[in-house]
Scaffold this active site. Structure first.
Site, PDB file in Angstrom:
ATOM      1  N   TRP A   1      -0.339 -21.213  -4.034  1.00  0.00           N
ATOM      2  CA  TRP A   1      -0.514 -20.232  -2.972  1.00  0.00           C
ATOM      3  C   TRP A   1       0.742 -19.999  -2.142  1.00  0.00           C
ATOM      4  O   TRP A   1       0.850 -18.981  -1.458  1.00  0.00           O
ATOM      5  CB  TRP A   1      -1.675 -20.633  -2.067  1.00  0.00           C
TER       6      TRP A   1
ATOM      7  N   GLU B   1      -8.696 -16.050  11.868  1.00  0.00           N
ATOM      8  CA  GLU B   1      -8.942 -16.727  10.587  1.00  0.00           C
ATOM      9  C   GLU B   1      -8.309 -18.112  10.538  1.00  0.00           C
ATOM     10  O   GLU B   1      -8.949 -19.076  10.131  1.00  0.00           O
ATOM     11  CB  GLU B   1      -8.397 -15.862   9.448  1.00  0.00           C
TER      12      GLU B   1
ATOM     13  N   ASP C   1       0.733 -15.343   6.569  1.00  0.00           N
ATOM     14  CA  ASP C   1      -0.664 -14.904   6.661  1.00  0.00           C
ATOM     15  C   ASP C   1      -1.290 -15.351   7.980  1.00  0.00           C
ATOM     16  O   ASP C   1      -2.058 -16.314   8.005  1.00  0.00           O
ATOM     17  CB  ASP C   1      -1.460 -15.475   5.481  1.00  0.00           C
TER      18      ASP C   1
ATOM     19  N   ARG D   1       6.746 -17.531  -1.113  1.00  0.00           N
ATOM     20  CA  ARG D   1       5.825 -16.427  -0.817  1.00  0.00           C
ATOM     21  C   ARG D   1       6.320 -15.573   0.344  1.00  0.00           C
ATOM     22  O   ARG D   1       6.068 -14.366   0.384  1.00  0.00           O
ATOM     23  CB  ARG D   1       4.446 -17.007  -0.515  1.00  0.00           C
TER      24      ARG D   1
ATOM     25  N   GLU E   1      -3.567 -11.330  -4.646  1.00  0.00           N
ATOM     26  CA  GLU E   1      -4.681 -12.276  -4.739  1.00  0.00           C
ATOM     27  C   GLU E   1      -5.661 -11.888  -5.853  1.00  0.00           C
ATOM     28  O   GLU E   1      -6.870 -11.957  -5.703  1.00  0.00           O
ATOM     29  CB  GLU E   1      -5.403 -12.379  -3.396  1.00  0.00           C
TER      30      GLU E   1
END
Length: 847
Positions: free
Chosen positions: A557, A407, A379, A350, A299
């Site tokens: 992303w 999150e 994630d 990813r 990132e």
């Protein structure tokens, strides 16, 4: 009358037992804490026992730290110490320790010994001082639940590493923090008053967590200036009596930004000398420092790849700097990936990154390097398979990383009890080399005979008295400690224990909290993203909170859904896709690769299929989407109603605090439901078989009302608004009015107003109902303010979108024929009193 409780003691409030119950326990004569140091966890255990007995049994009990001699341990004493220092003689009933099996590091034995009169002394014996403290907490938590002390009970942890990762920044802010500013840092330095840090260490010790990284993985070089080095020493000093060791997260380019060097190349001699010097300074302040957490080359963070070196070169730099000082380890995060992926290339994925970066490095790390792996390949999503990297590292031990701070799972504003999610990962059998290889046995070290491995979790406590911003969210912190110790724990039993300790033992309280908790993750998965499609939130905006399915695609992303007009899902097969399925051992890969065998709850994780693809349930993918989102939203509508049954059984402060959040969750679940269903209905054009999507007979668009001082504006993304539009005041200087002649039959309704509460101000609203806006018979139904940030302790967005969309409901409103609804919105700052729609809901209609 129930006493006020602000949550500061969490599950350690030690509420007094009823007098008749307390009278059944012995009158304890004294506590023997076998340590002469007041900074010892054993001394801490003695003080905790003293405090607990005073609160739970109303007994004042003295503490001593020695036995005067044989016969001095009375029949009603409590003795706490380590195996080595306990008096192994017949007086204590522990000759050669006949009842104590071998204990692992931090393990303990808790038991009783009766004299001839049936009076039982309590014996708490730890493998080490931490273990003795854990045993004291076990005794007290059993006592607080009116559970008997066992005659003989031994327990050891599943893994030696049971740590917390704070994401606190040195300016006092917290990344993914939803409970106020940091308890560790403020204005670039360690805070002066560390009272809350000591209280936090107490909570950690009570659930047997033994380590903490005190700062954000996105670290700052100034953490290591002279003032903060001393501050870190002070943090370590207040946490050490609770058996909690501290470590720090490091910024890779610190040699340049703090040390003034021209490079941070891990093989450069000056860089090596810099980190050797920093490590020596840290150990001067924190002699028992547990080590370093490193996030590098992810990132946008600098790292060894920046300087043409391998990830192992970077990890080994820090590992070698630690070795002269003891047992410090490097926790190197496997969260390394390219966030500028080309979406047009279907081989890009990813989810492959961890294995691609770390899979071939197993034999090159120093022996004090541990790889910290997020539980899934992406994630912290609402549903993921376990990371395939767990199957690739044999020599290099690992830490599994969980996230307590939610999150992607409602950020403490939505109730989501996490252990059922964790168990899908921990219980998963990766079948490495064709042998049983459950993830829990890998991270415990058992599968590959590691002596250092275990658990870490992002736990972003703040300075709010609730710690996490929500009383109910604390069940996840409690459960995290329980699962680190025993990953086979039962999720129901854990939340029941937590409820008894936190709220009390009334059966209605226990049953209600347990049911809501166990239903929460399935409900959230249903209304946020199911079939393995991930949490369909906005990943482009950093808040990662509300619905925005379009934001998952069209960026670098890599959290893609690849949704188009005909099909949805990532093709991660080896045959036609990214090959991610092939990163798993053959037995598992075969299951994931095949459409017939892949579980439906991971279907869209591994396969790109038409919306009309039929699931094992017989439903199509798109109909399942519609049904699941409606079922999930419907389920959480019951949460605040069921919580209402606890009025008078839970103190008023915590009752109202929780009712507010459950009511908010019920409203935001509808935003999720409508956004996702509207988006995919528009995307594929396939109707909902039950004709719910887009069909809302009880709603009135604000854009269709008569407006004065208001204007109609489009909402982006369109699915975040009913009808794609909202109204806002024409300026931030004057109120606006929206009126509508009610066309629904006379009756009693719940009137729900959907609006947007975003950053930039706190608009105020008033809702009137009566014969006309200028008629004195118009009555005020209710008023509210756009101040959710103050109540939920985090802000969502600066836009009118799925993050900020919410609703307020006024129940039991009598509506007469010919009534006129009037809403007056008063803007504040850049928040222009935005409104989307009003619902007139008859009793029993959810909308």
């Amino acid at each position: 009358m129930l006493s006020t409780n602000n949550g500061i003691n969490a599950w350690l409030r030690y509420a007094p037992l009823p007098a008749k119950t307390a009278a059944l326990f012995p009158r304890y004569s004294h506590i023997v804490a076998l340590s002469e140091s007041e900074k010892s966890p054993i001394y801490t255990a003695g003080k905790e026992l003293q405090e607990g007995l005073k609160k739970i049994l109303l007994q004042d009990v003295d503490i001593t730290n020695t036995l005067a001699g044989p016969g001095q341990l009375s029949a009603t004493a409590i003795l706490v110490g380590t195996f080595e220092v306990c008096p192994w003689d017949t007086t204590a009933g522990l000759q050669n320790g006949p009842d104590i099996p071998p204990l692992k590091e931090d393990g303990f034995w808790l038991g009783t010994q009766e004299d001839n009169n049936g009076t039982a002394r309590v014996l708490i014996v730890g493998q080490n001082e931490r273990g003795a403290l854990y045993g004291a907490f076990e005794f007290l938590t059993l006592l607080a639940q009116n559970k008997p002390c066992p005659r003989s009970y031994a327990t050891s942890p599943s893994a030696p590493i049971r740590w917390v990762n704070q994401w606190d920044n040195i300016d006092g802010t917290i990344e993914r923090g939803y409970a106020g500013p940091s308890i560790f840092f403020k204005d670039g330095a360690v805070v002066d008053d560390l009272t809350r840090v000591a209280q936090y260490a107490r909570l950690m010790a009570s659930v047997r967590l033994n380590g903490i990284i005190v700062n954000n993985v996105n670290s700052h070089c100034n953490l290591l200036n002279a003032t903060n080095l001393k501050g870190l020493g002070r943090i370590a000093d207040v946490m050490r009596p609770w058996g909690v060791r501290i470590g720090v997260a490091l910024y890779f380019d610190t040699p340049i930004e703090l040390g003034g060097l021209s490079t941070s190349d891990p093989l450069d001699p000056d860089v090596v000398a810099f980190w050797n010097g920093i490590s020596a300074q840290l150990y001067q302040q924190v002699p028992d420092m547990l080590g370093y957490l490193i996030k590098a080359n992810s990132e946008g963070q600098p790292g060894p790849l920046t300087y043409g070196r391998t990830l192992a070169d970077g990890a080994n730099l820090f590992a070698r700097a630690l070795k002269p000082h003891g047992d410090g380890i490097v926790m190197y995060r496997a969260f390394v990936y390219n966030h500028h992926l080309d979406e047009s290339n279907w081989k890009n994925d990813r989810a492959n990154a961890a294995v691609e970066f770390f899979g071939d490095l197993d034999n090159v790390f120093e022996d004090n390097v541990i790889i910290q792996i997020k539980y899934g390949p992406i994630d912290f999503q609402v549903r993921e398979p376990p990371s395939p990297l767990f199957a690739h590292l044999r020599r290099t031990p690992v830490i599994i990383e969980f996230q307590v701070c939610q999150e992607y799972l409602g950020q403490q504003s939505h109730l989501v009890y996490l252990p059922p999610l964790w168990k899908t990962i921990l219980d998963f059998d990766l079948r490495i080399d064709g042998q049983p290889s459950r993830v829990r046995d890998i991270v415990s070290g058992e599968r590959f005979h590691w002596n250092r491995s275990g658990y870490a979790a992002v736990v972003n406590v703040g300075n709010d008295t609730t710690w996490l911003g929500s009383h109910l969210a604390m069940s996840n912190l409690y459960a995290y400690g329980r699962y680190c110790w025993d990953p086979c724990s039962d999720a129901v039993s854990v939340v029941q224990d937590w409820t008894r300790l936190t709220f009390g033992s009334h059966p209605t309280v226990i049953d209600t909290v347990t049911q809501l908790s166990m239903e929460s993750w399935p409900a959230y998965e249903n209304y946020s993203g199911n079939l393995g499609i991930q949490t369909l939130c906005d990943i482009v905006k950093t808040c990662h909170y509300g619905p925005s399915p379009a934001a998952m695609d069209g960026n670098g992303w890599g959290q893609w859904t690849r949704a188009d007009a005909h099909a949805i899902g990532m093709d991660r097969t080896t045959a036609t896709g990214s090959g991610n399925a092939g990163q798993y051992p053959p037995e598992v890969a075969a299951v994931f690769e095949n459409l017939e065998t892949v579980p439906d709850d991971l279907l869209l994780w591994f396969h790109h299929v038409p919306y009309t693809h039929q699931l094992k349930s017989g439903k199509t993918v798109i109909q399942h989407f519609y049904d699941a989102h409606y079922e999930g939203a419907q389920r959480v509508q019951t949460f605040p109603v069921r919580w209402e049954a606890l009025r008078g059984l839970v103190d008023e402060d915590r009752f109202q605090h929780t009712l507010f959040r459950l009511s908010y969750q019920a409203s935001h679940a509808l935003v999720w439901r409508d956004s996702i269903c509207t988006f995919y209905h528009a995307k594929c054009g396939i109707r909902d078989e039950r004709n719910r999507v887009g069909n809302h007979p009880w709603r009135v668009k604000a854009a269709d009302m008569e407006l004065e001082g208001y204007e109609v504006v489009p909402v982006i993304p369109f699915e975040a608004a009913f009808g794609g539009h909202a109204i806002v005041t024409q300026s931030n200087q004057a109120s606006g009015t929206a009126t509508w002649v009610v066309t629904f039959p006379a009756g009693v309704y719940n009137i729900a107003v959907n609006y947007y509460d975003h950053l930039g101000g706190q608009s105020h609203y008033e809702l009137f109902l009566g014969s006309g806006p200028d008629d004195r018979t118009q009555r005020l139904v209710g008023s509210w303010a756009g101040d959710l940030g103050e109540h939920l302790l985090h802000d969502f967005s600066d836009q009118r979108d799925g993050h900020s969309a919410t609703r307020v409901t006024f129940k039991g409103v009598k509506v007469e024929a010919g009534d006129v609804l009037t809403i007056v919105g008063t803007p504040d700052g850049s928040e222009l009193a935005p409104l989307n729609y009003v619902s007139f809901l008859p009793e029993g209609i959810v909308d």
